[in-house]
Design an enzyme around this catalytic site. Structure first.
Site, PDB file in Angstrom:
ATOM      1  N   LYS A   1      -8.689  -1.346   5.986  1.00 49.64           N
ATOM      2  CA  LYS A   1      -8.912  -2.030   4.791  1.00 49.64           C
ATOM      3  C   LYS A   1      -8.353  -3.045   4.137  1.00 49.64           C
ATOM      4  O   LYS A   1      -8.642  -3.721   3.428  1.00 49.64           O
ATOM      5  CB  LYS A   1      -8.566  -0.482   3.944  1.00 49.64           C
ATOM      6  CG  LYS A   1     -10.076   0.406   3.478  1.00 49.64           C
ATOM      7  CD  LYS A   1      -9.827   1.369   2.802  1.00 49.64           C
ATOM      8  CE  LYS A   1      -8.847   2.535   3.138  1.00 49.64           C
ATOM      9  NZ  LYS A   1      -8.632   3.956   2.471  1.00 49.64           N
TER      10      LYS A   1
ATOM     11  N   SER B   1      -8.140   4.077   9.051  1.00 51.30           N
ATOM     12  CA  SER B   1      -8.613   4.027   7.353  1.00 51.30           C
ATOM     13  C   SER B   1      -7.537   3.081   7.039  1.00 51.30           C
ATOM     14  O   SER B   1      -8.066   2.456   6.295  1.00 51.30           O
ATOM     15  CB  SER B   1      -8.238   5.840   7.081  1.00 51.30           C
ATOM     16  OG  SER B   1      -8.759   5.806   5.944  1.00 51.30           O
TER      17      SER B   1
ATOM     18  N   HIS C   1       0.825  -1.042   0.179  1.00 53.44           N
ATOM     19  CA  HIS C   1       0.090   0.020  -0.013  1.00 53.44           C
ATOM     20  C   HIS C   1       0.790   1.327   0.228  1.00 53.44           C
ATOM     21  O   HIS C   1       1.860   1.090   0.389  1.00 53.44           O
ATOM     22  CB  HIS C   1      -0.663   0.262   1.197  1.00 53.44           C
ATOM     23  CG  HIS C   1      -1.535   1.332   1.254  1.00 53.44           C
ATOM     24  ND1 HIS C   1      -3.025   1.505   0.947  1.00 53.44           N
ATOM     25  CD2 HIS C   1      -1.359   2.615   1.849  1.00 53.44           C
ATOM     26  CE1 HIS C   1      -3.252   1.971   1.154  1.00 53.44           C
ATOM     27  NE2 HIS C   1      -3.109   3.050   1.636  1.00 53.44           N
TER      28      HIS C   1
ATOM     29  N   ASP D   1     -15.162   2.927   6.722  1.00 53.66           N
ATOM     30  CA  ASP D   1     -13.889   4.072   6.414  1.00 53.66           C
ATOM     31  C   ASP D   1     -14.677   4.999   5.236  1.00 53.66           C
ATOM     32  O   ASP D   1     -14.254   6.162   5.758  1.00 53.66           O
ATOM     33  CB  ASP D   1     -13.381   2.830   6.366  1.00 53.66           C
ATOM     34  CG  ASP D   1     -12.002   4.419   5.309  1.00 53.66           C
ATOM     35  OD1 ASP D   1     -11.618   5.396   5.849  1.00 53.66           O
ATOM     36  OD2 ASP D   1     -11.367   4.390   3.865  1.00 53.66           O
TER      37      ASP D   1
ATOM     38  N   ARG E   1     -14.533  13.689   6.961  1.00 49.62           N
ATOM     39  CA  ARG E   1     -13.519  13.785   7.629  1.00 49.62           C
ATOM     40  C   ARG E   1     -12.447  14.674   6.662  1.00 49.62           C
ATOM     41  O   ARG E   1     -12.161  15.666   6.688  1.00 49.62           O
ATOM     42  CB  ARG E   1     -12.174  12.825   7.563  1.00 49.62           C
ATOM     43  CG  ARG E   1     -12.121  11.499   8.186  1.00 49.62           C
ATOM     44  CD  ARG E   1     -11.585  10.518   8.528  1.00 49.62           C
ATOM     45  NE  ARG E   1      -9.755  11.473   8.776  1.00 49.62           N
ATOM     46  CZ  ARG E   1      -8.976  10.548   7.761  1.00 49.62           C
ATOM     47  NH1 ARG E   1      -9.563   9.197   7.566  1.00 49.62           N
ATOM     48  NH2 ARG E   1      -7.653  10.407   7.875  1.00 49.62           N
TER      49      ARG E   1
HETATM   50  N1  URA Z   1      -5.323   7.211   2.970  1.00 51.61           N
HETATM   51  C1  URA Z   1      -6.167   6.665   3.038  1.00 51.61           C
HETATM   52  O1  URA Z   1      -6.685   5.377   2.961  1.00 51.61           O
HETATM   53  N2  URA Z   1      -6.927   6.619   4.296  1.00 51.61           N
HETATM   54  C2  URA Z   1      -6.498   8.161   4.910  1.00 51.61           C
HETATM   55  O2  URA Z   1      -7.235   8.314   6.264  1.00 51.61           O
HETATM   56  C3  URA Z   1      -4.866   8.439   4.600  1.00 51.61           C
HETATM   57  C4  URA Z   1      -5.249   8.104   3.176  1.00 51.61           C
END
Ligand code: URA
Length: 436
Positions: free
Chosen positions: A187, A183, A82, A161, A168
């Site tokens: 995932k 967040s 990621h 999320d 947010r």
């Molecule tokens: N990427 C995400 O998936 N969430 C965040 O809060 C910041 C970057």
């Protein structure tokens, strides 16, 4: 339990219990807790922070708000990667097939670009027919059959999320370490991989604009991964200038294809090799970085990584004719090389500005859901530290509109700064963070 009590507990600096966190996340996801209360709670978290235990409970509650994939029936051990997002970051397009071709299954649900930061889904959608909407059943079946999947995030994955992130975004609560950690990691945990390499960007084209902030985020994510039983390594990498040369969806895909054929820019190739090596080590395919690197280099030069990429495109419905002949991928109608205004050493190449120039060309989106033009973008020709001669091509703009081309020309030109004397090159990586 009442939402208002959970909000005031956090507002007053208290440590929330697991029950309070689960109550809040479940209530908000179901729609029982309204946006205005969730917004107040997010701001309380933003201002007062969270302990590691609270962050872990929040992450797990968010992960469990939807499906939790169990990939064990599809592959015995799965790695994922990621990136926290950047400009010209097309690493997944190379690293996923490379690692999969080394015999290490890779399953990745990936995102779209937003603001100056690009997204792998958009790049892949430059290939006519390529499906980024695989169902979870299709995701698992392809992992089992091919050992590689690169698709968009399923709607059933961490729905908490999706709701919280949208809130947010409009309540100035994005830049909070516990909220970012929960967040991203919710995932990742829900997507089922056993091991994850996190590429945490720092610099002008990154969320975390200082190394210190990036380190804090990386350390928190690695700690959380370990607590959740995953193997996680984070690499803190530079995003003060774009990665590679190409910025823009089809342009980046072409650059990735060229890298899979052993071409491509040196910085990008090296970055991919380091990330791939970490994935191979985490997955137990290589005991040390030298063995991992040799394996990755051999797999690339044998053509196996390219073959794996091509198989993946075919399996996901993409027309392989376009990746076999990448010049057939979407092409802009106006291509202009812009000359260097002076001679000198390149001292700065503001990644966020270049990313925003591509957004304005139509290659990215200001807000979720905006359509994008896959063909447009910018190719930079120099990196920080390079000596540039006046009037040689400094960068090339690919556009479909004269006015937008003119705006990009100015913006990208201003993103380049020069000095007369030699300038230190930027490193690719700053630090590796692991749970030793
Ligand atoms: N990427 C995400 O998936 N969430 C965040 O809060 C910041 C970057």
């Amino acid at each position: 339990m009442h939402a208002i009590d959970v909000i005031s507990h956090k507002r007053d600096g208290g440590e929330l219990s697991q029950e309070e966190i689960e109550f809040f996340v479940q209530g908000y996801t179901r729609g029982d807790i309204p946006d205005y209360q969730a917004a107040a709670w997010l701001m309380a978290v933003y201002l007062n922070g969270m302990t590691d235990r609270e962050t872990t409970d929040l992450t797990l509650a968010m992960a469990h708000s939807g499906d939790m994939l169990d990939l064990k029936d599809s592959a015995p051990f799965v790695v994922d990667k990621h990136s926290t997002g950047g400009v010209g970051d097309k690493v997944s397009l190379v690293v996923a097939p490379l690692v999969a071709a080394c015999g290490m299954p890779v399953a990745k649900m990936t995102g779209r670009g937003l603001g100056f930061s690009g997204g792998t889904v958009d790049k892949l959608e430059s290939i006519p027919g390529y499906r980024t909407d695989l169902s979870e059943t299709e995701f698992e079946a392809q992992l089992r059959e091919l050992g590689i999947v690169l698709t968009g995030q399923s709607a059933e994955l961490a729905p908490a999320d999706r709701k919280l992130y949208a809130l947010r975004d409009v309540t100035a609560t994005v830049e909070s370490i516990p909220l970012i950690v929960s967040s991203i990691m919710s995932k990742k945990l829900a997507a089922g991989a056993d091991a994850i390499v996190l590429d945490v960007k720092t610099g002008s084209g990154a969320f975390m604009n200082t190394i210190e902030k990036a380190e804090k985020l990386a350390e928190a994510m690695v700690r959380l991964g370990s607590r959740a039983g995953k193997q996680v390594v984070a690499l803190i990498s530079d995003m003060n200038q774009p990665l590679g040369w190409a910025v823009g969806n089809a342009l980046e895909l072409r650059e990735a294809i060229s890298t899979l054929h052993e071409g491509g820019p040196a910085d990008f190739r090296e970055h991919c090799m380091v990330v791939a090596s970490e994935m191979l080590m985490l997955g137990g395919k290589a005991a040390d970085s030298n063995t991992a690197l040799t394996m990755a280099l051999e797999t690339m030069s044998s053509g196996a990584a390219w073959h794996k990429f091509r198989q993946m495109v075919e399996a996901q419905g993409g027309d392989v004719g376009y990746v076999d002949e990448p010049e057939r991928l979407p092409q802009a109608t106006l291509v202009e090389a812009v000359p260097a205004p002076r001679s000198g050493y390149l001292a700065g190449l503001n990644a966020a500005e270049i990313g925003m120039a591509v957004v304005e060309l139509g290659g990215g989106r200001e807000k979720k859901g905006d359509p994008i033009d896959h063909s447009v973008g910018v190719i930079v020709h120099y990196k920080v530290g390079d000596l540039v001669q006046k009037n040689t091509p400094l960068f090339t703009v690919h556009a479909n509109d004269e006015t937008k081309l003119a705006a990009a020309r100015e913006r990208v030109l201003a993103a380049h700064t020069f000095e007369s004397g030699p300038v230190q090159r930027l490193p690719l990586f700053y630090r590796r963070v692991a749970d030793e």
